[in-house]
Design an enzyme around this catalytic site. Structure first.
Site, PDB file in Angstrom:
ATOM      1  N   SER A  58       0.710  -1.135  -0.099  1.00 47.11           N
ATOM      2  CA  SER A  58       0.213   0.079   0.076  1.00 47.11           C
ATOM      3  C   SER A  58       0.953   1.379  -0.087  1.00 47.11           C
ATOM      4  O   SER A  58       0.298   2.414  -0.150  1.00 47.11           O
ATOM      5  CB  SER A  58      -0.730   0.072   1.172  1.00 47.11           C
ATOM      6  OG  SER A  58      -1.945  -0.864   0.918  1.00 47.11           O
ATOM      7  N   LYS A  61       0.174   3.911  -2.452  1.00 48.77           N
ATOM      8  CA  LYS A  61      -0.787   5.025  -2.441  1.00 48.77           C
ATOM      9  C   LYS A  61      -0.210   6.380  -2.379  1.00 48.77           C
ATOM     10  O   LYS A  61      -1.022   7.500  -2.591  1.00 48.77           O
ATOM     11  CB  LYS A  61      -1.732   4.807  -1.499  1.00 48.77           C
ATOM     12  CG  LYS A  61      -2.742   3.534  -1.601  1.00 48.77           C
ATOM     13  CD  LYS A  61      -3.587   3.124  -0.494  1.00 48.77           C
ATOM     14  CE  LYS A  61      -4.598   2.093  -0.689  1.00 48.77           C
ATOM     15  NZ  LYS A  61      -4.004   0.582  -0.129  1.00 48.77           N
ATOM     16  N   SER A 118      -5.914   3.467   4.615  1.00 49.87           N
ATOM     17  CA  SER A 118      -5.462   2.837   3.499  1.00 49.87           C
ATOM     18  C   SER A 118      -6.313   2.185   2.495  1.00 49.87           C
ATOM     19  O   SER A 118      -6.191   0.978   1.942  1.00 49.87           O
ATOM     20  CB  SER A 118      -4.296   1.663   4.037  1.00 49.87           C
ATOM     21  OG  SER A 118      -3.672   1.263   2.750  1.00 49.87           O
ATOM     22  N   LYS A 224       3.067   6.574   5.121  1.00 50.69           N
ATOM     23  CA  LYS A 224       2.011   5.207   4.409  1.00 50.69           C
ATOM     24  C   LYS A 224       2.573   3.980   4.697  1.00 50.69           C
ATOM     25  O   LYS A 224       3.733   3.937   4.610  1.00 50.69           O
ATOM     26  CB  LYS A 224       2.019   5.295   2.866  1.00 50.69           C
ATOM     27  CG  LYS A 224       0.801   4.509   2.429  1.00 50.69           C
ATOM     28  CD  LYS A 224      -0.680   5.074   2.866  1.00 50.69           C
ATOM     29  CE  LYS A 224      -1.716   4.188   2.759  1.00 50.69           C
ATOM     30  NZ  LYS A 224      -1.490   2.972   3.733  1.00 50.69           N
TER      31      LYS A 224
END
Length: 383
Positions: A58, A61, A118, A224
């Protein structure tokens, strides 16, 4: 005081940049790869297998959020714009904010869903809003990665769900993290520990940041996390104390506890050892660019961001000087963002850092009448 010169400069200015000595010990022993970078100057303090291409999960992102923030900055999107959820976006598995097909949220709410929870579904919804389809958005992601020099990165989707060939490296992730941090507003989302979506509905959704460092590490405000069974536990984190902002990326950690501990250790090391010395702050005038045969004869140059150098504590600021080095001949037409020179920071004759300088706006070639008036005016004043 800034000095102005042509590209024909002393050999010392062409020397390799001085970078801080790397620590002798492995600061992230359990990570498959890692990097520690000063966000302002881009100076790498520590790295371990940082150019190895690995699944980023993730952390992907970050590029999704970067393209959204750039679209907002360019006026192509507003935080208040409504984003409608497609059947496809709602079908995403993994981490999500449980969007229903046809459900609408603002860009701001969707960004919170991406940054804190997320949300794979929110990522796809934003991608479709901006590009029309996830496929087109992924093309934009890869194009932007190339522009940023992310040579070890290939995106296959916008959220990091497992996919063959979807890879990045700690170094590339640090690059895109640094680019995202140019939009200061993003840390208002990534730095939140908790918030709510659908606050005024009968089904409010509680968001809790997957990056626990924003609550438990002083100065942490993003960016993140990532996890899949293949990627293991990953994190691109940022923290700021006083004048120093750091980016730490770890990939392939065995669990969240180790991941957070090793990122904290990376931050502790740099905050204890280093400080930033600012050369220019964002918006400061740095010089003037002369343009041959342009509709505009010269352009004022201002700092697009903070220019600073990373130095050891106790060694900061001694004997520093800087020089604006412009191309000797810049002729119209000139495109906005076109390289026109560099800002070189020295200590004595040693180059500490070089920053690229780009044209602040596009300038078309002047017509003959403008050039004639300019030439005759110059002749008149020369008399």
């Amino acid at each position: 005081m800034a000095l102005f010169a042509s590209f024909a400069i002393a050999p010392a200015a062409m020397a390799k940049e001085n970078v801080p000595a790397k620590p002798a010990t492995d600061l992230a022993p359990n990570a498959r790869s890692a990097i520690l970078m000063d966000a302002d100057s881009g100076t790498v303090v520590f790295e371990k297998n940082s150019h190895t291409a690995l699944p980023p999960a993730s952390i992907t992102k970050i590029m999704t959020m970067l393209l959204v923030m750039e679209a907002i900055d360019q006026g192509r999107l507003k935080m208040t714009d409504k984003v409608r959820t497609s059947e496809y976006a709602a079908s995403m598995g993994g981490s999500q904010i449980f969007l229903e097909p046809g459900e609408e949220m603002t860009v701001e709410e969707m960004l919170k869903g991406v940054a804190l929870a997320s949300g794979n579904d929110a990522s796809v919804a934003l991608a479709e809003k901006l590009a029309g389809s996830e496929t087109e958005f992924v093309r934009m992601m890869n194009d932007r990665a190339k522009e940023l020099g992310m040579t070890e990165t290939t995106f296959v989707n916008c959220n990091g769900l497992p996919a063959a060939g979807h890879v990045s490296s700690a170094h590339d992730i640090a690059i895109m993290s640094r680019e995202l941090l140019k939009y200061e507003q993003i840390t208002k989302f990534t730095g939140l520990y908790q918030d709510y979506l659908r606050k005024d509905s009968d089904k409010p959704f509680w968001l809790v940041n997957t990056n626990k460092l924003v609550r438990f590490y002083h100065g942490a405000d993003g960016l993140k996390t990532g996890f899949t069974s293949e990627a293991k536990f990953c994190l691109s984190a940022t923290a700021r104390r006083d004048n120093l902002r750091l980016i730490a990326v770890v990939m392939g950690e065995p669990n969240t506890k180790t991941r957070n501990a090793e990122v904290s250790h990376l931050f502790d090391y740099a905050f204890a050892q280093y400080t930033n010395v600012q050369i220019y702050k964002k918006g400061d005038p740095i010089g003037t660019l002369k343009i041959e045969k342009g509709k505009v004869a010269q352009l004022p140059l201002t700092a697009k961001r903070s220019y600073s150098v990373l130095l050891k504590k106790g060694d900061a600021g001694k004997g520093l000087r800087h020089e604006l080095v412009l191309n000797p001949s810049v002729k119209a037409p000139v495109k906005s963002g076109e390289p026109i020179g560099k800002l070189v920071v020295y200590r004595g004759e040693q180059v500490l850092k070089e920053f690229p300088v780009e044209a602040p706006m596009s300038v078309d070639r002047a017509g003959w009448w403008t050039l004639f008036k300019r030439a005759t005016g110059q002749l008149f004043f020369a008399k």
